[in-house]
Design a protein around this motif. Structure first.
Motif, PDB file in Angstrom:
ATOM      1  N   ILE A  66       0.827  -1.212  -0.007  1.00  0.00           N
ATOM      2  CA  ILE A  66      -0.041   0.058   0.026  1.00  0.00           C
ATOM      3  C   ILE A  66       0.995   1.444  -0.126  1.00  0.00           C
ATOM      4  N   VAL A  67       1.876   1.305   0.936  1.00  0.00           N
ATOM      5  CA  VAL A  67       2.717   2.656   0.854  1.00  0.00           C
ATOM      6  C   VAL A  67       3.398   2.773  -0.328  1.00  0.00           C
ATOM      7  N   SER A  68       3.915   1.547  -0.813  1.00  0.00           N
ATOM      8  CA  SER A  68       4.405   2.047  -2.480  1.00  0.00           C
ATOM      9  C   SER A  68       3.593   2.412  -3.419  1.00  0.00           C
ATOM     10  N   ARG A  69       2.428   2.319  -3.156  1.00  0.00           N
ATOM     11  CA  ARG A  69       1.289   2.830  -4.173  1.00  0.00           C
ATOM     12  C   ARG A  69       0.899   4.116  -4.180  1.00  0.00           C
ATOM     13  N   LEU A  70       1.351   4.714  -3.007  1.00  0.00           N
ATOM     14  CA  LEU A  70       0.731   6.019  -2.441  1.00  0.00           C
ATOM     15  C   LEU A  70       1.921   7.130  -2.672  1.00  0.00           C
ATOM     16  N   ASN A  71       1.508   8.293  -3.464  1.00  0.00           N
ATOM     17  CA  ASN A  71       2.460   9.316  -4.112  1.00  0.00           C
ATOM     18  C   ASN A  71       3.021  10.195  -2.885  1.00  0.00           C
ATOM     19  N   GLY A  72       3.969  10.739  -3.023  1.00  0.00           N
ATOM     20  CA  GLY A  72       4.831  11.652  -2.163  1.00  0.00           C
ATOM     21  C   GLY A  72       5.787  11.182  -1.211  1.00  0.00           C
ATOM     22  N   TYR A  73       6.239  12.075  -0.398  1.00  0.00           N
ATOM     23  CA  TYR A  73       7.240  11.686   0.438  1.00  0.00           C
ATOM     24  C   TYR A  73       6.245  11.627   1.894  1.00  0.00           C
ATOM     25  N   LYS A  74       6.408  10.738   2.497  1.00  0.00           N
ATOM     26  CA  LYS A  74       5.806  10.146   3.466  1.00  0.00           C
ATOM     27  C   LYS A  74       6.044  10.211   4.963  1.00  0.00           C
ATOM     28  N   VAL A  75       5.577  10.962   5.893  1.00  0.00           N
ATOM     29  CA  VAL A  75       5.995  11.224   7.342  1.00  0.00           C
ATOM     30  C   VAL A  75       4.983  10.859   8.056  1.00  0.00           C
ATOM     31  N   LEU A  76       5.199   9.320   8.853  1.00  0.00           N
ATOM     32  CA  LEU A  76       4.181   9.266   9.944  1.00  0.00           C
ATOM     33  C   LEU A  76       4.883   9.492  11.309  1.00  0.00           C
ATOM     34  N   ILE A  77       3.550   9.998  12.076  1.00  0.00           N
ATOM     35  CA  ILE A  77       3.720  10.318  13.530  1.00  0.00           C
ATOM     36  C   ILE A  77       2.889   9.096  13.963  1.00  0.00           C
ATOM     37  N   LEU A  78       3.620   8.440  14.638  1.00  0.00           N
ATOM     38  CA  LEU A  78       2.879   7.148  15.329  1.00  0.00           C
ATOM     39  C   LEU A  78       1.643   7.476  15.955  1.00  0.00           C
TER      40      LEU A  78
END
Length: 170
Positions: A66-78
């Motif tokens: 799923i993450v690989s299919r999402l555009n952009g630079y992704k920052v996760l706050i847990l």
């Protein structure tokens, strides 16, 4: 130019959230696909997305897909449902940055998973998730849970314009 987006509480793979939050999906596969489509409809490859927690209930392989299919630079706050997995786990599935703590963005926006206590004297706006379709009153809180934004990440400008008074007269 890089656009910046915010979103939270996708709960990818979480079947029960459909009933808990009255999400308009027949099943979890439909929900997952629609949320990926909504993300990619607004987020470009060069954009940045702050995900404010509770991303996925799926295993590492399916979450990575799923993450690989999402555009952009992704920052996760847990979020509370993400904390059972290490920062390394989330980096390994494809997030570009992972924070275990809230982040202050542009000196004014306090990004957290759960709503944080704010009073009128505090110089921040709390951009948060966690409470899904509920909402805190006042301009000190912006709930970016997917239920409020049709499962679509919202822009920094949408948040800024909601909380910063316009200097233009009528």
């Amino acid at each position: 130019m890089q656009n910046v987006f915010f979103i939270s509480d996708h709960h990818f793979g979480h079947k029960q959230i459909i009933d808990f939050e009255s999400r308009p999906f027949e099943n979890v596969d439909e929900m997952n696909e629609r949320m990926i489509e909504c993300w990619n409809a607004v987020v470009g490859k060069q954009d940045k997305v702050f995900h404010l927690g509770d991303f996925s209930f799926l295993n590492q392989e399916k979450t990575k897909e799923i993450v690989s299919r999402l555009n952009g630079y992704k920052v996760l706050i847990l979020g509370n449902h993400d904390r059972g997995r290490s920062r390394k786990w989330w980096l390994d599935v494809g997030f570009d940055e992972v924070s275990e703590h809230p982040i202050i963005y542009k000196d004014f926006f306090f990004l957290s998973h759960e709503p944080m206590y704010m009073n009128k004297h505090m110089p921040y706006v709390n951009v948060h998730g966690h409470i899904h379709s509920q909402k805190y009153a006042g301009i000190n809180y912006i709930n970016v849970s997917v239920e409020h934004w049709d499962y679509t990440p919202i822009t920094f400008e949408q948040i800024r314009d909601a909380v910063v008074p316009s200097e233009e007269g009528d």
